[in-house]
Design a protein around this motif. Structure first.
Motif, PDB file in Angstrom:
ATOM      1  N   GLY A   1       0.787  -1.229   0.000  1.00  0.00           N
ATOM      2  CA  GLY A   1       0.000   0.000   0.000  1.00  0.00           C
ATOM      3  C   GLY A   1       0.815   1.273   0.000  1.00  0.00           C
ATOM      4  N   GLU A   2       2.140   1.165  -0.292  1.00  0.00           N
ATOM      5  CA  GLU A   2       3.007   2.336  -0.325  1.00  0.00           C
ATOM      6  C   GLU A   2       3.215   2.789  -1.764  1.00  0.00           C
ATOM      7  OE1 GLU A   2       4.127   3.922   2.304  1.00  0.00           O
ATOM      8  OE2 GLU A   2       3.163   2.505   3.673  1.00  0.00           O
ATOM      9  N   PRO A   3       3.200   4.117  -2.025  1.00  0.00           N
ATOM     10  CA  PRO A   3       3.439   4.600  -3.389  1.00  0.00           C
ATOM     11  C   PRO A   3       4.854   4.278  -3.843  1.00  0.00           C
ATOM     12  CG  PRO A   3       3.406   6.432  -1.828  1.00  0.00           C
ATOM     13  CD  PRO A   3       2.954   5.229  -1.076  1.00  0.00           C
ATOM     14  N   ASP A   4       4.990   3.735  -5.061  1.00  0.00           N
ATOM     15  CA  ASP A   4       6.318   3.370  -5.552  1.00  0.00           C
ATOM     16  C   ASP A   4       6.600   3.860  -6.973  1.00  0.00           C
ATOM     17  OD1 ASP A   4       4.685   1.723  -7.006  1.00  0.00           O
ATOM     18  OD2 ASP A   4       5.439  -0.164  -6.174  1.00  0.00           O
ATOM     19  N   SER A   5       5.682   4.630  -7.550  1.00  0.00           N
ATOM     20  CA  SER A   5       5.916   5.179  -8.884  1.00  0.00           C
ATOM     21  C   SER A   5       5.077   6.444  -9.058  1.00  0.00           C
ATOM     22  CB  SER A   5       5.529   4.153  -9.960  1.00  0.00           C
ATOM     23  OG  SER A   5       5.806   4.651 -11.254  1.00  0.00           O
ATOM     24  N   SER A   6       5.533   7.330  -9.927  1.00  0.00           N
ATOM     25  CA  SER A   6       4.845   8.619 -10.072  1.00  0.00           C
ATOM     26  C   SER A   6       4.843   9.074 -11.520  1.00  0.00           C
ATOM     27  CB  SER A   6       5.508   9.685  -9.199  1.00  0.00           C
ATOM     28  OG  SER A   6       6.816   9.974  -9.686  1.00  0.00           O
ATOM     29  N   MET A   7       4.031  10.086 -11.806  1.00  0.00           N
ATOM     30  CA  MET A   7       3.947  10.728 -13.120  1.00  0.00           C
ATOM     31  C   MET A   7       3.797  12.228 -12.925  1.00  0.00           C
ATOM     32  SD  MET A   7       1.312   8.538 -15.493  1.00  0.00           S
ATOM     33  CE  MET A   7       1.684   6.892 -16.077  1.00  0.00           C
TER      34      MET A   7
END
Length: 327
Positions: A48-54
């Motif tokens: 449930g942890e963010p691991d990629s972005s845009m």
């Protein structure tokens, strides 16, 4: 069996749905840009942890592009569909566009909400709960779409002209006709999209639950009511006349053969009956979706009319069945 109907209104409804989903996907991140970081978390690990972005602009365009490709692919498939497979293709088209649109919009709302008021994408909240909810709602939307489009066109086994038709002994004859009003369907789509926008705004944290509910409730109700009056199917069989409303064929009105005194065809206009939709006037009850020929029955001293194509055959079959039925 005889089938007749018009499908132009369905096309406009699909166009409105596709355009509304496209605007929602691209517009949500842009509308909340002042409360979002420069880059948005767009993928989460199993924990449930963010691991990629845009970048924000990419987070707006990417899901919109996926939807555009999906919609174009569906449209291309429909254009290449032959009459023998039209019913099945229409069903899967409804499922794909309904479930796919709801899932993408729900996912976009989850992404926006998780990133809202964060200074860095790594601080984004979890989306697990909202994605599960979105998946359930999308599956429900797909099921409803399948039910709404499960009826395919019938083939022609029996054709006859005039106010009566000869029904060979031992054979069963059924007449079907459908009509839709594209303007009523478009009105339903627009009001439905306003209601959907209110829900999405609340889900994305752009509006409070109470203001969103106040906006959503009347528009959702109007969308459902208008959609119910935007299309109609008339069915004549040995059981009598059944007139079904809306894409799900519900609600419906029924008359037994023995209760129908006579059936005829009349030319009627919206001006004569007081407008569009389900109308009560001096001519009785009329379901007015387009001007022109209407199937009119007289039952228990009252007239009921529905504007459908090929009404003469429907009236002929009703009269013939009535002549054979004990009163």
């Amino acid at each position: 069996m005889k089938y007749s109907g018009r499908g132009g209104g369905t096309t406009w409804g699909l166009v409105g749905w596709c355009a509304g989903i496209l605007l929602s996907l691209a517009g949500m991140p842009l509308a909340a840009s002042g409360r979002l970081p420069e880059r948005l978390a767009t993928h989460w690990s199993g924990a449930g942890e963010p691991d990629s972005s845009m970048p924000l602009w990419a987070a707006a365009i990417f899901p919109a592009a996926i939807w555009a490709v999906l919609a174009v692919g569906v449209a291309f498939g429909l254009r290449r569909t032959g009459p023998e497979s039209a019913g099945a293709i229409r069903g899967w088209t409804g499922v794909t566009l309904a479930a796919g649109g709801v899932f993408l919009v729900g996912g976009q709302a989850s992404v926006v909400r998780a990133n809202l008021d964060r200074s860095d994408w790594r601080e984004a909240g979890s989306v697990t709960g909202s994605v599960v909810t979105t998946a359930v709602v999308a599956a429900t939307a797909g099921a409803v779409a399948w039910l709404a489009t499960r009826h395919g066109p019938a083939t022609q086994d029996q054709v006859a002209d005039g106010p009566r038709m000869n029904i060979p002994e031992g054979q069963r004859v059924v007449w079907l006709s459908r009509t839709s009003n594209p303007w009523l369907q478009m009105t339903s789509a627009v009001t439905g999209l306003v209601a959907l926008a209110a829900v999405v705004a609340a889900a994305g944290g752009l509006a409070g639950p109470l203001p969103a509910l106040i906006l959503m409730a009347p528009f959702a109700l109007a969308s459902v009511l208008v959609l119910g009056c935007a299309s109609v199917q008339a069915r004549v069989s040995e059981e009598g006349l059944k007139v079904s409303f809306g894409p799900l064929g519900w609600p419906a009105r029924r008359w037994a053969v023995q209760d129908i005194e006579s059936a005829r065809v009349e030319q009627r206009t919206p001006a004569q009956v007081g407008g569009w939709g389900y109308r009560l006037s001096g001519l009785g009850t009329t379901v007015m979706l387009r001007r022109g020929e209407c199937l009119v029955i007289r039952a228990k001293g009252k007239d009921f009319a529905v504007s459908v194509d090929d009404a003469e055959r429907g009236a002929a079959l009703l009269n013939s069945l009535g002549a054979k039925s004990p009163r």
